[in-house]
Motif scaffolding. Sequence first.
Motif, short mmCIF file in Angstrom:
data_model
loop_
_atom_site.label_atom_id
_atom_site.label_comp_id
_atom_site.label_asym_id
_atom_site.label_seq_id
_atom_site.Cartn_x
_atom_site.Cartn_y
_atom_site.Cartn_z
N ARG A 181 -8.80 -0.05 -3.37
CA ARG A 181 -9.61 -1.13 -2.84
C ARG A 181 -9.46 -2.40 -3.70
O ARG A 181 -9.36 -2.32 -4.92
CB ARG A 181 -11.08 -0.70 -2.80
N ALA A 182 -9.50 -3.55 -3.00
CA ALA A 182 -9.44 -4.84 -3.69
C ALA A 182 -10.01 -5.91 -2.77
O ALA A 182 -10.19 -5.69 -1.56
CB ALA A 182 -8.00 -5.20 -4.07
N HIS A 183 -10.29 -7.08 -3.33
CA HIS A 183 -10.72 -8.22 -2.53
C HIS A 183 -9.50 -8.71 -1.73
O HIS A 183 -8.40 -8.82 -2.26
CB HIS A 183 -11.24 -9.34 -3.45
N GLY A 190 -4.58 -4.56 -4.84
CA GLY A 190 -4.91 -3.29 -4.19
C GLY A 190 -3.72 -2.67 -3.49
O GLY A 190 -2.59 -3.15 -3.58
N GLN A 191 -4.03 -1.57 -2.80
CA GLN A 191 -3.02 -0.88 -1.99
C GLN A 191 -3.66 -0.56 -0.64
O GLN A 191 -4.64 0.20 -0.58
CB GLN A 191 -2.54 0.40 -2.67
N ASN A 192 -3.14 -1.13 0.44
CA ASN A 192 -3.78 -1.07 1.75
C ASN A 192 -3.52 0.28 2.43
O ASN A 192 -2.40 0.57 2.85
CB ASN A 192 -3.29 -2.22 2.63
N ALA A 193 -4.58 1.08 2.55
CA ALA A 193 -4.43 2.42 3.14
C ALA A 193 -4.12 2.34 4.63
O ALA A 193 -3.42 3.21 5.16
CB ALA A 193 -5.69 3.24 2.89
N ILE A 194 -4.63 1.31 5.33
CA ILE A 194 -4.33 1.18 6.75
C ILE A 194 -2.84 0.95 6.96
O ILE A 194 -2.20 1.56 7.82
CB ILE A 194 -5.17 0.06 7.39
N HIS A 195 -2.26 0.07 6.14
CA HIS A 195 -0.81 -0.13 6.21
C HIS A 195 -0.07 1.18 5.92
O HIS A 195 1.00 1.43 6.46
CB HIS A 195 -0.38 -1.20 5.22
N VAL A 236 -12.16 -6.86 2.50
CA VAL A 236 -11.84 -5.79 1.55
C VAL A 236 -10.55 -5.10 1.96
O VAL A 236 -10.38 -4.72 3.13
CB VAL A 236 -12.99 -4.75 1.47
N ILE A 237 -9.65 -4.92 1.01
CA ILE A 237 -8.45 -4.09 1.23
C ILE A 237 -8.91 -2.64 1.22
O ILE A 237 -9.48 -2.17 0.23
CB ILE A 237 -7.40 -4.33 0.12
N PRO A 238 -8.72 -1.89 2.33
CA PRO A 238 -9.26 -0.53 2.42
C PRO A 238 -8.50 0.47 1.55
O PRO A 238 -7.28 0.39 1.42
CB PRO A 238 -9.11 -0.18 3.90
N ASP A 239 -9.26 1.39 0.96
CA ASP A 239 -8.64 2.39 0.09
C ASP A 239 -8.51 3.75 0.77
O ASP A 239 -8.10 4.73 0.14
CB ASP A 239 -9.43 2.53 -1.22
N GLU A 240 -8.84 3.84 2.07
CA GLU A 240 -8.70 5.10 2.78
C GLU A 240 -8.51 4.84 4.27
O GLU A 240 -9.16 3.96 4.84
CB GLU A 240 -9.93 5.99 2.58
N CYS A 241 -7.60 5.56 4.87
CA CYS A 241 -7.40 5.51 6.32
C CYS A 241 -6.97 6.89 6.78
O CYS A 241 -6.18 7.56 6.10
CB CYS A 241 -6.35 4.47 6.70
#
Length: 355
Positions: A181-183, A190-195, A236-241
């Motif tokens: 997660r990140a702003h 961050g690292q985008n889980a959706i991507h 928010v950059i999501p951390d889970e998808c």
Amino acid sequence: MTTPQLDLSADAVALTAQLVDIPSVSGSERVLADAVEAALRALPHLTVERDGNAVVARTELGRAERVVLAGHLDTVPIADNLPSRLEDGLLYGCGTSDMKSGVAVQLRTAATVPEPNRDVTFVFYDCEEVEAARNGLGRLVRTHPDWLAGDFAVVLEGTSGLVEGGCQGTARVRVTVRGQRAHSARSWLGQNAIHGVAPILAKLAAHQPRRVVIDGLEYREGLNAVGIEGGVAGNVIPDECAVTVNFRYAPDRSEQEALDYLREFFGQWEVEVTDSSPGALPGLGHPAAAAFVAATGGEVRAKYGWTDVARFSALGVPAVNYGPGDPNLAHTREEHVVCAAVLECEERIRHWLTA
């Protein structure tokens, strides 16, 4: 409350109307189960048992084979479609197609074929239309498997009058990608889980479904994303998808083999099984099955979807689906059944058990 009286001397269409006019939404089947039990106990050639709102009746003639005719008593919630009405050769009402017309055929057979050429077990059960944990047939499998013993079974779910052999297995899994997660203004932190689910979706889109022929019936598998969950907030950059995947598999795979396949297919990703039910082999090579197919017109197709035939298959009893209802009308406001199809189904079952 007075138990309604079912007239088993009426034809199968009239009996269907009687059944439809006794509401039996899942979990509220007691009144109908009482009526079915009372009607069956009045038949001296049957032994009758009761478990909750499930009723089981058997002939005890010492025949070389025993077959099972099974159907559920419950319906989905009523949609302003009671009482039943007859119009232009169609009987309308909640449960006409799914599956009180099939239940009427069972009851008519129980009443009018006292000395069948095979011993027959008639099973009427509750809570088919809700979660599997409440299913009345599943309860009987756990508590009274001996009541369900047989060489062959027919579940009278609607099939538009065609025999449907076995059924597919089904599994649902949740495939999860983890990120950081990140702003969103500083997304590089961050690292985008959706991507991160893109490779999963690409792999599913490229999947070529397996086709397999069993007892002359072709089953086509399917592996599909049916849901996706991800996201925290608009900044928010999501951390889970997570992607929910449904696997419909041919009944030559066991439940464990199907789950092993999914874990191998998704490889490095996190896989959680959320639902799983094994399929059922058609078992058309059994003599009772062959005689049934011949008596019902000789046309058989594979069952696409999961039905309670799988519960019989798990007990070692080959089973098929066969009933007068149209599955495409199940659960609809305009649910109805073709009267001629109900009478034809009754006649074919009678022929099978008397020829």
